[in-house]
Design a protein around this motif. Structure first.
Motif, PDB file in Angstrom:
ATOM      1  N   PHE A  79      38.778  36.188  41.383  1.00  0.00           N
ATOM      2  CA  PHE A  79      37.507  35.509  41.639  1.00  0.00           C
ATOM      3  C   PHE A  79      36.517  36.435  42.350  1.00  0.00           C
ATOM      4  N   LEU A  80      36.964  37.111  43.409  1.00  0.00           N
ATOM      5  CA  LEU A  80      36.057  37.965  44.178  1.00  0.00           C
ATOM      6  C   LEU A  80      35.591  39.167  43.359  1.00  0.00           C
ATOM      7  N   PHE A  81      36.499  39.778  42.612  1.00  0.00           N
ATOM      8  CA  PHE A  81      36.102  40.934  41.805  1.00  0.00           C
ATOM      9  C   PHE A  81      35.094  40.523  40.735  1.00  0.00           C
ATOM     10  N   ALA A  82      35.367  39.416  40.044  1.00  0.00           N
ATOM     11  CA  ALA A  82      34.434  38.953  39.014  1.00  0.00           C
ATOM     12  C   ALA A  82      33.106  38.534  39.631  1.00  0.00           C
ATOM     13  N   LEU A  83      33.151  37.883  40.799  1.00  0.00           N
ATOM     14  CA  LEU A  83      31.924  37.416  41.429  1.00  0.00           C
ATOM     15  C   LEU A  83      31.028  38.586  41.837  1.00  0.00           C
ATOM     16  N   VAL A  84      31.587  39.572  42.544  1.00  0.00           N
ATOM     17  CA  VAL A  84      30.783  40.722  42.979  1.00  0.00           C
ATOM     18  C   VAL A  84      30.278  41.504  41.764  1.00  0.00           C
ATOM     19  N   SER A  85      31.104  41.641  40.740  1.00  0.00           N
ATOM     20  CA  SER A  85      30.684  42.357  39.533  1.00  0.00           C
ATOM     21  C   SER A  85      29.565  41.616  38.818  1.00  0.00           C
ATOM     22  N   ASN A  86      29.676  40.285  38.743  1.00  0.00           N
ATOM     23  CA  ASN A  86      28.622  39.500  38.093  1.00  0.00           C
ATOM     24  C   ASN A  86      27.300  39.612  38.842  1.00  0.00           C
ATOM     25  N   TRP A  87      27.358  39.482  40.162  1.00  0.00           N
ATOM     26  CA  TRP A  87      26.132  39.543  40.964  1.00  0.00           C
ATOM     27  C   TRP A  87      25.559  40.947  41.036  1.00  0.00           C
ATOM     28  N   LEU A  88      26.389  41.944  40.776  1.00  0.00           N
ATOM     29  CA  LEU A  88      25.908  43.316  40.821  1.00  0.00           C
ATOM     30  C   LEU A  88      24.867  43.574  39.735  1.00  0.00           C
TER      31      LEU A  88
ATOM     32  N   VAL B 225      35.437  30.036  36.903  1.00  0.00           N
ATOM     33  CA  VAL B 225      36.087  29.548  35.680  1.00  0.00           C
ATOM     34  C   VAL B 225      37.143  30.534  35.214  1.00  0.00           C
ATOM     35  N   PHE B 226      36.841  31.830  35.279  1.00  0.00           N
ATOM     36  CA  PHE B 226      37.818  32.836  34.852  1.00  0.00           C
ATOM     37  C   PHE B 226      39.077  32.758  35.706  1.00  0.00           C
TER      38      PHE B 226
END
Length: 313
Positions: free
Chosen positions: A134-143, A272-273
């Protein structure tokens, strides 16, 4: 409110006047060359081996080129940020929690309660995997919303590259398959090769072995594709939308509502992922687990019947 609107309008005027004085005023109406969209698979930064010759479509084949792309480099930055954040947070832990530690503990407890409600206490041990994805996808998405990320060759949002999402999907796939094998042993594979089904009769055995088993197996593989494309399509599509709107909308602040929408979409897609991987773990644990799994996941259920019988007596 008037002061905020006035400040926003002043900043927009300064930005437009500054662009006009420096000769960086965008073309209006914009042409296709004015709209910059990052490549789907990122751009290679360091070539390690293979052939760099482009294919007929103009895209370098991943089978011929071995290189470190800008999305890999940005993924390393995201991992370094998360590791550094984890070190800082862990060093700040004390017996008497402060506001920051209390906030972090509140989030973790909310995640634990959510996982327990979704799959029982036995699923809580997968919190590190759920939280990391969740954290990796979240930071990557917001990046991808940060200026210059995706606009310069060095930086590219990791989840806007389908290779990164494929790696995340394969990680989740291997993890929940291993969890199912640990929970159910070799009986886990009966979901694909169901030889015991012949005990119910030859017809049932043939149907389970020839039809149901292969369908179940290909549905497992299809999960990798859906996890990859769902995350990649939303994030890369969001980058396209922001690039087009930035070129069409002359005033910079007009793009802010759409940036807020992308922040919300990035959060939802990351959750969701991670939740789908958690759901697949729950399904893997319950595959042919029988009554023993129900007792492990819901231990209170194993005591319910004796208690009811005692009350009835």
């Amino acid at each position: 409110m008037r002061q905020v609107i006035g400040i926003v309008l002043l900043l927009n005027a300064v930005a437009v006047i500054g662009a006009a004085l420096t000769g960086n005023l965008p073309n209006w109406p914009p042409t296709q060359a004015d709209i910059h969209v990052a490549e789907q698979a990122g751009s290679p930064l360091i070539h390690l081996g293979g052939e760099e010759a482009p294919s007929p479509g103009g895209v370098i084949s991943i089978w011929n080129d071995i290189s470190i792309s800008n999305s890999i480099f940005t993924a390393w930055l995201v991992m370094a940020f998360l590791v550094g954040l984890g070190v800082v947070v862990s060093r700040a832990v004390s017996e008497v929690p402060g506001r920051f530690q209390g906030f972090i503990e509140l989030i973790i407890q909310a995640l634990v309660d959510f996982m327990r409600d979704a799959g029982g206490p036995a699923v809580v041990r997968f919190l590190p995997l759920f939280g990391t994805l969740f954290l990796f996808a979240l930071v990557s998405n917001w990046l991808g919303i940060i200026p210059l990320v995706g606009q310069i060759e060095l930086l590219h949002s990791p989840t806007a590259d389908y290779h990164t999402n494929l790696g995340l999907a394969l990680t989740g796939f291997v993890w929940y398959q291993w969890a199912g094998i640990q929970q159910n042993g070799l009986g886990y594979f009966t979901r694909w090769v169901n030889i015991p089904a012949f005990k119910e009769g030859p017809l049932v055995g043939v149907v389970m072995l020839v039809f149901v088993g292969p369908i179940e197996f290909f549905s497992e593989l299809f999960r990798i594709l859906t996890l990859t494309l769902r995350l990649w399509g939303n994030i890369w599509g969001g980058e396209i939308v922001l690039s087009v709107l930035s070129a069409l909308l002359f005033v910079p602040s007009f793009v802010l509502p759409f940036i807020g929408l992308e922040l919300f979409i990035g959060f939802i897609q990351a959750f969701v992922f991670a939740f789908l991987v958690l759901l697949y773990i729950i399904l893997a644990l319950e595959s042919h687990g029988g009554e023993q799994h129900e007792q492990d996941v819901h231990p209170e259920a194993s005591h319910a019947a004796p208690l009811e019988a005692a009350h009835a007596a």
